[in-house]
Motif scaffolding. Sequence first.
Motif, short mmCIF file in Angstrom:
data_model
loop_
_atom_site.label_atom_id
_atom_site.label_comp_id
_atom_site.label_asym_id
_atom_site.label_seq_id
_atom_site.Cartn_x
_atom_site.Cartn_y
_atom_site.Cartn_z
N LYS A 215 -14.54 2.27 13.37
CA LYS A 215 -13.62 2.45 12.25
C LYS A 215 -12.57 3.52 12.48
CE LYS A 215 -16.58 5.56 9.51
NZ LYS A 215 -15.62 6.69 9.42
N ASP A 216 -12.84 4.51 13.32
CA ASP A 216 -11.88 5.58 13.54
C ASP A 216 -11.07 5.43 14.82
OD1 ASP A 216 -12.60 6.95 11.17
OD2 ASP A 216 -14.33 7.85 12.18
N LYS A 217 -11.31 4.36 15.57
CA LYS A 217 -10.53 4.14 16.79
C LYS A 217 -9.10 3.76 16.40
CE LYS A 217 -14.20 2.87 20.01
NZ LYS A 217 -13.93 3.96 20.96
N LYS A 218 -8.16 4.42 17.01
CA LYS A 218 -6.77 4.32 16.57
C LYS A 218 -6.17 2.93 16.73
CE LYS A 218 -2.27 6.57 17.08
NZ LYS A 218 -2.07 6.63 15.63
N ASN A 219 -6.55 2.22 17.78
CA ASN A 219 -5.91 0.93 18.06
C ASN A 219 -6.66 -0.27 17.47
OD1 ASN A 219 -8.05 1.23 19.87
ND2 ASN A 219 -7.07 -0.09 21.39
N ILE A 220 -7.64 -0.01 16.59
CA ILE A 220 -8.39 -1.09 15.94
C ILE A 220 -8.29 -0.94 14.43
CG2 ILE A 220 -10.60 -2.27 15.69
CD1 ILE A 220 -11.51 -0.99 18.25
N GLU A 221 -7.86 -2.00 13.78
CA GLU A 221 -7.87 -2.05 12.33
C GLU A 221 -8.91 -3.07 11.90
OE1 GLU A 221 -3.48 -1.08 10.77
OE2 GLU A 221 -3.52 -2.68 12.27
N ILE A 222 -9.84 -2.65 11.04
CA ILE A 222 -10.92 -3.52 10.60
C ILE A 222 -10.75 -3.81 9.12
CG2 ILE A 222 -13.42 -3.80 10.35
CD1 ILE A 222 -13.78 -1.91 12.72
N LEU A 223 -10.61 -5.10 8.80
CA LEU A 223 -10.44 -5.51 7.41
C LEU A 223 -11.79 -5.98 6.87
CD1 LEU A 223 -7.11 -7.55 7.67
CD2 LEU A 223 -7.44 -5.08 7.47
N ILE A 224 -12.37 -5.19 6.00
CA ILE A 224 -13.63 -5.57 5.38
C ILE A 224 -13.39 -6.65 4.34
CG2 ILE A 224 -15.65 -4.74 4.11
CD1 ILE A 224 -15.31 -3.63 6.96
N ASP A 225 -12.22 -6.61 3.75
CA ASP A 225 -11.81 -7.61 2.77
C ASP A 225 -10.43 -8.11 3.17
OD1 ASP A 225 -10.32 -8.37 0.09
OD2 ASP A 225 -12.44 -8.46 -0.37
N ASN A 226 -10.14 -9.38 2.90
CA ASN A 226 -8.84 -9.91 3.32
C ASN A 226 -7.67 -9.36 2.52
OD1 ASN A 226 -9.44 -11.25 0.97
ND2 ASN A 226 -9.13 -13.31 1.77
N LYS A 227 -7.95 -8.51 1.55
CA LYS A 227 -6.90 -7.86 0.78
C LYS A 227 -6.65 -6.42 1.24
CE LYS A 227 -7.94 -10.53 -3.43
NZ LYS A 227 -9.09 -11.29 -2.90
N ASP A 228 -7.32 -6.00 2.30
CA ASP A 228 -7.25 -4.60 2.71
C ASP A 228 -5.87 -4.16 3.16
OD1 ASP A 228 -9.87 -4.14 2.07
OD2 ASP A 228 -10.62 -4.16 4.13
N PHE A 229 -5.04 -5.06 3.63
CA PHE A 229 -3.67 -4.70 4.00
C PHE A 229 -2.75 -4.71 2.78
CE2 PHE A 229 -3.60 -5.85 8.81
CZ PHE A 229 -4.05 -4.58 9.11
N GLY A 230 -3.29 -5.15 1.66
CA GLY A 230 -2.52 -5.10 0.40
C GLY A 230 -1.69 -6.32 0.10
N VAL A 231 -1.61 -7.28 1.04
CA VAL A 231 -0.87 -8.52 0.78
C VAL A 231 -1.84 -9.69 0.84
CG1 VAL A 231 1.38 -7.71 1.58
CG2 VAL A 231 -0.22 -8.65 3.23
N TYR A 232 -1.71 -10.60 -0.11
CA TYR A 232 -2.62 -11.74 -0.17
C TYR A 232 -2.07 -12.76 -1.15
CZ TYR A 232 -4.08 -8.93 -4.18
OH TYR A 232 -4.10 -8.17 -5.33
N VAL A 233 -2.56 -13.99 -1.03
CA VAL A 233 -2.09 -15.05 -1.93
C VAL A 233 -3.22 -15.63 -2.77
CG1 VAL A 233 -0.18 -15.71 -0.43
CG2 VAL A 233 -2.41 -16.82 -0.14
N GLN A 234 -4.44 -15.07 -2.64
CA GLN A 234 -5.57 -15.64 -3.36
C GLN A 234 -6.23 -14.60 -4.25
OE1 GLN A 234 -7.17 -16.29 0.63
NE2 GLN A 234 -9.12 -15.67 -0.17
#
Length: 234
Positions: A215-234
């Motif tokens: 989780k703290d590695k700089k070059n890896i982003e882990i999405l626990i939920d598909n809304k974690d990036f803040g954009v979604y259609v569902q």
Amino acid sequence: MERYSVIKEKNPREIVLLKGFNCMYGNCAFCNYILDNTNNEKEMTKVNFEALSKVTGKYGVLEVINSGSVFELNKLTMEKIKEICKKKNIKILYFEAYFGYLNRLNEIREYFSEQEVRFAFGLETFDNDYRTKILKKNFILNERVLEKLKREYQMCLLMICTKGQTKEQILNDIEQGIKHFKELVVSVFVNNGTQIERDEELVSWFLKEIYPKYKDKKNIEILIDNKDFGVYVQ
């Protein structure tokens, strides 16, 4: 539904989720994002212009995604992205592009010649059998293809914790992703009405035993939920 967001951690950037024409492939068993596609250009332009109007340029980095590939955005949308980049001083642009567009990526680089263009693609897994037979994403990864993907794409997208996957497969996917690509996005699958189902036992194992290691590695982003990036259609 959210079409604009700001990602503040690890790789700070603004992100927009736009509407596009039908996905070039459109047969992935796990994807419901294609429901956001449209052939109505007037609707596409209106939705996309509204999302792009929110871009501030605060980080100089913009990620543009749609339910398919950048090549499926209409001309007016592409022109608006270019205008926004100039107006808001965007230096780095991320786009998604399906494997089938591999030999056309320079068209986008040339169009956005004033920005550094970085491409992302959905590999989902390094396991060819699982990708093609279960996920129905029909391309085969071999050494030659992988070398070209590494040259052309900055970011690899993986999907984990679906029924039929194993712990070993997930661990191998993450390690291979780290080894071969500069940036890695790992998404824990969330049930979305498609034929692919989430494996709750794998989710529990991943969150307890694996997630803390990465989780703290700089070059890896882990999405626990598909809304974690803040954009979604569902």
